[in-house]
Design an enzyme around this catalytic site. Structure first.
Site, PDB file in Angstrom:
ATOM      1  N   SER A  92       0.974  -1.240   0.111  1.00 17.61           N
ATOM      2  CA  SER A  92       0.121  -0.083   0.009  1.00 17.61           C
ATOM      3  C   SER A  92       1.059   1.237  -0.188  1.00 17.61           C
ATOM      4  O   SER A  92       2.239   1.233   0.620  1.00 17.61           O
ATOM      5  CB  SER A  92      -0.797   0.041   1.242  1.00 17.61           C
ATOM      6  OG  SER A  92      -1.312   1.135   1.578  1.00 17.61           O
ATOM      7  N   TYR A 118      -2.798  -0.023  10.194  1.00 24.48           N
ATOM      8  CA  TYR A 118      -3.086  -0.791   8.957  1.00 24.48           C
ATOM      9  C   TYR A 118      -1.751  -0.747   8.317  1.00 24.48           C
ATOM     10  O   TYR A 118      -1.215  -1.778   7.839  1.00 24.48           O
ATOM     11  CB  TYR A 118      -4.303  -0.393   8.474  1.00 24.48           C
ATOM     12  CG  TYR A 118      -4.115  -0.736   6.833  1.00 24.48           C
ATOM     13  CD1 TYR A 118      -4.296  -2.080   6.657  1.00 24.48           C
ATOM     14  CD2 TYR A 118      -3.826   0.277   5.783  1.00 24.48           C
ATOM     15  CE1 TYR A 118      -4.226  -2.452   4.961  1.00 24.48           C
ATOM     16  CE2 TYR A 118      -3.971  -0.171   4.847  1.00 24.48           C
ATOM     17  CZ  TYR A 118      -4.156  -1.095   4.189  1.00 24.48           C
ATOM     18  OH  TYR A 118      -4.062  -1.797   2.645  1.00 24.48           O
ATOM     19  N   LYS A 133       1.593  -3.238   6.888  1.00 28.88           N
ATOM     20  CA  LYS A 133       2.231  -3.424   5.303  1.00 28.88           C
ATOM     21  C   LYS A 133       3.742  -3.168   5.290  1.00 28.88           C
ATOM     22  O   LYS A 133       4.461  -3.592   4.787  1.00 28.88           O
ATOM     23  CB  LYS A 133       1.503  -2.622   4.342  1.00 28.88           C
ATOM     24  CG  LYS A 133       0.075  -2.915   4.326  1.00 28.88           C
ATOM     25  CD  LYS A 133      -0.097  -4.086   3.601  1.00 28.88           C
ATOM     26  CE  LYS A 133      -1.711  -4.320   3.305  1.00 28.88           C
ATOM     27  NZ  LYS A 133      -1.993  -5.660   2.640  1.00 28.88           N
ATOM     28  N   ASN A 175      -5.251   4.492  -4.390  1.00 28.32           N
ATOM     29  CA  ASN A 175      -6.723   4.410  -4.043  1.00 28.32           C
ATOM     30  C   ASN A 175      -7.699   3.712  -5.078  1.00 28.32           C
ATOM     31  O   ASN A 175      -7.761   4.398  -5.929  1.00 28.32           O
ATOM     32  CB  ASN A 175      -7.118   5.871  -3.745  1.00 28.32           C
ATOM     33  CG  ASN A 175      -6.570   6.389  -2.384  1.00 28.32           C
ATOM     34  OD1 ASN A 175      -5.416   6.724  -2.311  1.00 28.32           O
ATOM     35  ND2 ASN A 175      -7.334   6.406  -1.407  1.00 28.32           N
TER      36      ASN A 175
END
Length: 412
Positions: free
Chosen positions: A190, A215, A219, A245
């Site tokens: 991400s 979160y 990653k 996104n």
């Protein structure tokens, strides 16, 4: 005989190679059965052929897609099947919808879209034995790893759940792969690993680690773990895709984003307001240092992301990279306000909104430099913001309650 109960979904004669091998006649109906497989059978490689022949005659292997029933996972499965790969998918339905028969509604629709079969298992990566049994029941050549908890807000209130699920899940997956000599993986990372960027657009050389939420930290930690794994054992061949996104839906309107938790992503929220399920859209902050004061993000069509995973897999099939990171984005920042206005214009709807304070952990601007992926993977985002809005609205209007309509009726 005592055995392991698993759901087996199959279509007889689906692939030429598979059909010939098993002496099955071609037929169009599919069978879905829940059977008990003796453990001694499950724990040894099944006779399933991993060879699928695509339209060009090129042989493609079988890919295990974790989190395959989810939003990005299901769209990627479409692209994999269309590219000629065989697909085995697993999901625990934390972020996706299952039917009354415990199948993935999204993946049943993927089969309709592609005319190809997906072998699906309900499985949690924290159950390492179950993961190993799935690997041993198929000849897996490579893995695309999506499965993770992903809600930023929830990660801040329940950090241990996120660390346990995302990191131990990955460790279990890597250990099973290693034990079976499978070293090719595409990891769903991400852009959150970059934190608040010092400069824009963001290249893969931007520093990582100064992450603003739990979160994103999972990653980042997994990327660091992968670096160490590759250092220790050069057999690993891994691409981590840092994507921006994801929005939009498959153009058929049959699959799309159906959040199972409180809406955290912008486009489903806009869409829910447009269709009348929510009264008003909340915009968090209009005092950012951006042209209109609202946050700027790099929105990328989910089918562009899907093709990015196929491009990454193709690269791993051709070349040994060790570990390589690529950004997947359009390279263009769009503000929250611009996205709302585009959605209104393209779909001829009105989106009432209110402005509230900024949320903790949100950053002002973020968009990618995706030239490395274009140069080395031959990948480029091709869908416009208009298409993202149009495709998502088609999905929303065709499925006003997402997949849950089918779930309630017990259809598949």
């Amino acid at each position: 005989m005592v055995g392991t109960s698993v759901r087996v979904n199959y279509e007889r004669g689906n692939s030429v190679a598979y059909g010939k091998q098993h002496g099955w006649l071609k037929r169009s109906s599919s069978a879905n059965v829940c059977i008990s497989i003796p453990d001694e059978l499950v724990m040894t490689p099944a006779a399933e052929s991993s060879t699928v022949i695509d339209m060009t005659g090129e042989q493609k292997g079988t890919v295990l897609v974790t989190g395959g029933a989810g939003y990005i996972g299901s769209h990627t499965v479409v692209s994999l099947l269309e590219a000629g790969y065989g697909v085995v998918a697993l999901d625990n339905f934390t972020n996706s919808v299952n039917s009354a028969k415990n199948e993935s509604v999204a993946l049943k629709r993927v089969e309709e879209i592609t005319g190809r079969k997906v072998h699906f298992y309900r499985c949690d990566l924290l159950d390492k034995d179950a993961v190993e049994r799935i690997f041993k029941a198929h000849r897996i050549d490579s893995v695309i790893h999506f499965a993770a908890l992903k809600a930023v807000g929830e990660s801040m209130t329940n950090p241990l759940l996120y660390y346990k699920n995302n990191m131990i899940g990955m460790i279990n997956l890597l250990e099973v792969m290693d034990s079976l000599g499978i070293y090719k993986m595409v990891f769903s990372s991400s852009c959150t690993v970059y934190g608040e960027p010092e400069r824009l657009p963001i290249t893969e050389e931007n520093p990582t680690g100064n992450v603003t939420n739990v979160y994103g930290r999972t990653k980042y930690f997994i990327e660091e773990m992968l670096k160490d794994a590759v250092r220790a054992d050069p057999k690993w061949n891994i691409i981590a895709l840092r994507y921006f996104n994801p929005v939009g839906a498959h153009k058929s309107g049959r699959i799309g984003e159906d959040p199972t938790k409180q809406f955290t992503n912008l486009m489903p929220y806009i869409s829910q307001v447009a269709i009348g399920k929510k009264d008003v859209l909340t915009i968090f902050g209009n005092d950012y240092d951006t042209p209109d004061g609202t946050g700027v993000r790099d929105y990328v069509h989910v089918m562009d992301l899907a093709s990015g995973h196929v491009a990454a897999l193709h690269k791993l099939d051709q070349e040994h990279l060790g570990l390589k990171m690529y950004n997947l984005g359009t390279g263009k920042g769009i503000s929250v306000m611009e996205l709302i206005q585009t959605f209104e214009r393209v779909n001829k709807v009105k989106i009432p909104y209110v402005i509230q304070e900024r949320r903790a952990g949100d950053i002002s601007s973020m968009y990618a430099n995706a030239t490395l992926a274009e140069k080395e993977l031959g990948w480029k985002a091709v869908h416009s913001v208009d298409e993202m809005c149009e495709d998502f609205w088609r999905w929303q209007t065709m499925n006003p309650n997402g997949y849950k309509t089918e779930q309630a009726n017990g259809h598949h």
